[in-house]
Scaffold this motif. Structure first.
Motif, PDB file in Angstrom:
ATOM      1  N   GLN A  38       0.981  -1.243   0.020  1.00 28.13           N
ATOM      2  CA  GLN A  38      -0.135  -0.165   0.085  1.00 28.13           C
ATOM      3  C   GLN A  38       0.824   1.344  -0.142  1.00 28.13           C
ATOM      4  N   GLN A  39       0.396   2.032  -0.909  1.00 26.56           N
ATOM      5  CA  GLN A  39       1.183   3.661  -1.023  1.00 26.56           C
ATOM      6  C   GLN A  39       0.334   4.512  -1.396  1.00 26.56           C
ATOM      7  N   ALA A  40       0.157   5.499  -0.492  1.00 29.52           N
ATOM      8  CA  ALA A  40      -0.750   6.694  -0.948  1.00 29.52           C
ATOM      9  C   ALA A  40      -0.420   7.233  -2.198  1.00 29.52           C
ATOM     10  N   TRP A  41      -1.321   7.653  -2.923  1.00 33.28           N
ATOM     11  CA  TRP A  41      -1.241   8.227  -4.272  1.00 33.28           C
ATOM     12  C   TRP A  41      -0.071   9.293  -4.415  1.00 33.28           C
ATOM     13  N   LEU A  42       0.990   9.143  -5.100  1.00 34.05           N
ATOM     14  CA  LEU A  42       2.074  10.214  -5.298  1.00 34.05           C
ATOM     15  C   LEU A  42       2.019  10.876  -6.600  1.00 34.05           C
ATOM     16  N   GLY A  43       1.286  10.312  -7.360  1.00 29.25           N
ATOM     17  CA  GLY A  43       1.505  11.060  -8.875  1.00 29.25           C
ATOM     18  C   GLY A  43       1.942   9.806  -9.573  1.00 29.25           C
ATOM     19  N   PHE A  44       1.563  10.010 -11.008  1.00 30.46           N
ATOM     20  CA  PHE A  44       2.013   8.801 -11.862  1.00 30.46           C
ATOM     21  C   PHE A  44       3.341   8.586 -12.055  1.00 30.46           C
ATOM     22  N   ALA A  47       5.843   9.131  -9.858  1.00 28.60           N
ATOM     23  CA  ALA A  47       6.434   8.871  -8.359  1.00 28.60           C
ATOM     24  C   ALA A  47       5.922   7.433  -8.046  1.00 28.60           C
ATOM     25  N   GLN A  48       4.720   7.036  -8.482  1.00 28.38           N
ATOM     26  CA  GLN A  48       3.897   6.010  -7.895  1.00 28.38           C
ATOM     27  C   GLN A  48       4.924   4.709  -8.682  1.00 28.38           C
ATOM     28  N   LYS A  49       5.081   4.973  -9.984  1.00 33.77           N
ATOM     29  CA  LYS A  49       5.601   4.115 -10.651  1.00 33.77           C
ATOM     30  C   LYS A  49       7.273   3.929 -10.054  1.00 33.77           C
ATOM     31  N   ASN A  50       7.705   4.848  -9.794  1.00 37.53           N
ATOM     32  CA  ASN A  50       9.159   4.961  -9.325  1.00 37.53           C
ATOM     33  C   ASN A  50       9.055   4.093  -7.959  1.00 37.53           C
ATOM     34  N   ALA A  51       8.203   4.347  -7.150  1.00 33.58           N
ATOM     35  CA  ALA A  51       8.077   3.666  -5.811  1.00 33.58           C
ATOM     36  C   ALA A  51       7.846   2.140  -6.087  1.00 33.58           C
ATOM     37  N   VAL A  52       7.122   1.610  -7.005  1.00 35.08           N
ATOM     38  CA  VAL A  52       7.157   0.262  -6.985  1.00 35.08           C
ATOM     39  C   VAL A  52       8.029  -0.484  -7.680  1.00 35.08           C
ATOM     40  N   ILE A  53       8.781   0.185  -8.543  1.00 39.31           N
ATOM     41  CA  ILE A  53      10.169  -0.193  -8.932  1.00 39.31           C
ATOM     42  C   ILE A  53      11.133  -0.432  -8.049  1.00 39.31           C
ATOM     43  N   SER A  54      11.249   0.486  -7.168  1.00 37.66           N
ATOM     44  CA  SER A  54      12.111   0.584  -5.884  1.00 37.66           C
ATOM     45  C   SER A  54      11.908  -0.764  -5.051  1.00 37.66           C
ATOM     46  N   ALA A  55      10.611  -1.026  -5.179  1.00 39.73           N
ATOM     47  CA  ALA A  55      10.356  -2.438  -4.407  1.00 39.73           C
ATOM     48  C   ALA A  55      10.670  -3.716  -4.968  1.00 39.73           C
ATOM     49  N   ALA A  56      11.045  -3.688  -6.063  1.00 34.61           N
ATOM     50  CA  ALA A  56      11.307  -4.871  -6.792  1.00 34.61           C
ATOM     51  C   ALA A  56      12.856  -5.269  -6.388  1.00 34.61           C
ATOM     52  N   VAL A  82       1.504  13.957 -16.320  1.00 35.29           N
ATOM     53  CA  VAL A  82       0.578  12.818 -17.352  1.00 35.29           C
ATOM     54  C   VAL A  82       1.817  12.548 -18.624  1.00 35.29           C
ATOM     55  N   HIS A  83       1.365  11.324 -19.049  1.00 36.31           N
ATOM     56  CA  HIS A  83       2.286  10.854 -20.357  1.00 36.31           C
ATOM     57  C   HIS A  83       3.603  10.660 -19.676  1.00 36.31           C
ATOM     58  N   GLU A  84       3.890  10.131 -18.563  1.00 35.46           N
ATOM     59  CA  GLU A  84       5.268   9.831 -17.900  1.00 35.46           C
ATOM     60  C   GLU A  84       5.872   9.043 -18.683  1.00 35.46           C
ATOM     61  N   ALA A  85       7.330   9.369 -18.770  1.00 37.85           N
ATOM     62  CA  ALA A  85       8.169   8.587 -19.646  1.00 37.85           C
ATOM     63  C   ALA A  85       9.502   8.146 -18.830  1.00 37.85           C
ATOM     64  N   ALA A  97      -5.992  16.348 -20.402  1.00 41.77           N
ATOM     65  CA  ALA A  97      -5.754  17.649 -20.981  1.00 41.77           C
ATOM     66  C   ALA A  97      -5.600  18.737 -20.508  1.00 41.77           C
ATOM     67  N   VAL A  98      -5.994  18.685 -19.156  1.00 39.51           N
ATOM     68  CA  VAL A  98      -5.850  19.744 -18.146  1.00 39.51           C
ATOM     69  C   VAL A  98      -4.387  19.651 -17.525  1.00 39.51           C
ATOM     70  N   LEU A  99      -4.168  18.202 -17.113  1.00 34.77           N
ATOM     71  CA  LEU A  99      -2.733  18.096 -16.785  1.00 34.77           C
ATOM     72  C   LEU A  99      -1.628  18.436 -17.629  1.00 34.77           C
ATOM     73  N   TRP A 100      -2.052  18.000 -19.001  1.00 35.06           N
ATOM     74  CA  TRP A 100      -0.669  18.301 -19.806  1.00 35.06           C
ATOM     75  C   TRP A 100      -0.727  19.852 -20.282  1.00 35.06           C
ATOM     76  N   ALA A 101      -1.720  20.417 -20.350  1.00 31.42           N
ATOM     77  CA  ALA A 101      -1.659  22.054 -20.368  1.00 31.42           C
ATOM     78  C   ALA A 101      -0.790  22.756 -19.297  1.00 31.42           C
TER      79      ALA A 101
END
Length: 250
Positions: free
Chosen positions: A57-63, A65-74, A149-152, A186-190
């Protein structure tokens, strides 16, 4: 298939209707599957566990940061990342296993897989959405660049190669939900582009929207998919128009 020293990682929130398919495609291949849940109020966590995942479980950090957090758990050197609305096709696991067994995996730091999008029952084999290259198999030390948004993935200085293995992507539960999702994006991108110093004018929206339609629906043959393809491309044309109009107004 013998399980491989690869960590399958997923982020999820209220994905009870889709998480089983995602985890079940990773579990036979990866010797660990981690689902990072951000406080789901449905059965996401239980279903993921039942299908072989370890849920954290991890409170939402943003797309990003959340993906980086799960990668760190590997725990493994190699990570295979899927979104909860994605799954590996039946042949993908064997192709990844061959890549590892032959020693070729070590020749790169990042491997792209081919993603095919489905929209409400229509497989989008054309229009740029049938063989979209996505960076999903990579070394654990890589991270996603900060983005709303559209994280890379940050691949600067890394060796990137392509693998002919497919991810399937079921992008929407309903037409209305998907339209609302694109509006949020669209809002996040702008906001993201405005913060980075980008600007737009009154012509940006119409020109970019027309360019998307011409390129993807016409020239790349999006119309050939039939079914709900027309609606999908119309929504994306609307999304492109909307995000530039929002940027122009900032």
């Amino acid at each position: 298939m013998q399980k491989l020293p690869i960590s399958g990682v997923v982020i999820a929130f209220n994905e009870a209707d889709r998480i089983a398919r995602c985890v079940a495609s990773l579990a036979p291949l990866c010797d660990e599957v981690i689902v990072m849940d951000s406080g789901s109020t449905d059965d996401t966590a239980r279903i993921a566990t039942d299908n072989g995942a370890r849920v954290v479980q991890q409170a939402w950090l943003g797309f990003s940061a959340q993906k980086n957090a799960v990668i760190s758990a590997a725990r493994n050197e190699w990570v295979l990342l899927l979104d909860s609305d994605e799954w590996l096709d039946d042949a993908a696991g064997g192709k990844i296993a061959q890549l590892l067994a032959g020693g070729e995996m070590e020749s790169a730091d990042v491997w792209t897989l081919l993603r095919r999008t489905h929209y409400l029952g229509t497989a989008l084999n054309h229009g740029g959405w049938g063989k979209e290259k996505v960076e999903r198999l990579f070394r654990r030390d890589l991270r996603y660049k900060q983005a709303d948004v559209h994280e890379a993935l940050d691949t600067r200085g890394k060796r990137v190669k392509a693998l002919d293995a497919r991810i399937e992507h079921d992008t929407a539960r309903s037409d209305a939900e998907y339209a609302q999702k694109l509006d949020r994006y669209a809002v996040l991108w702008a906001k993201q582009k405005h913060a980075a110093g980008r600007s737009a004018n009154a012509l940006s929206g119409p020109l970019h929207a027309f360019a998307y339609w011409l390129k993807n629906y016409v020239l790349r043959g999006g119309f050939l998919d039939g079914g709900r393809a027309h609606r999908y491309h119309w929504l994306h044309t609307r999304y492109v128009y909307g995000k530039y109009v929002l940027l122009a107004g900032m």
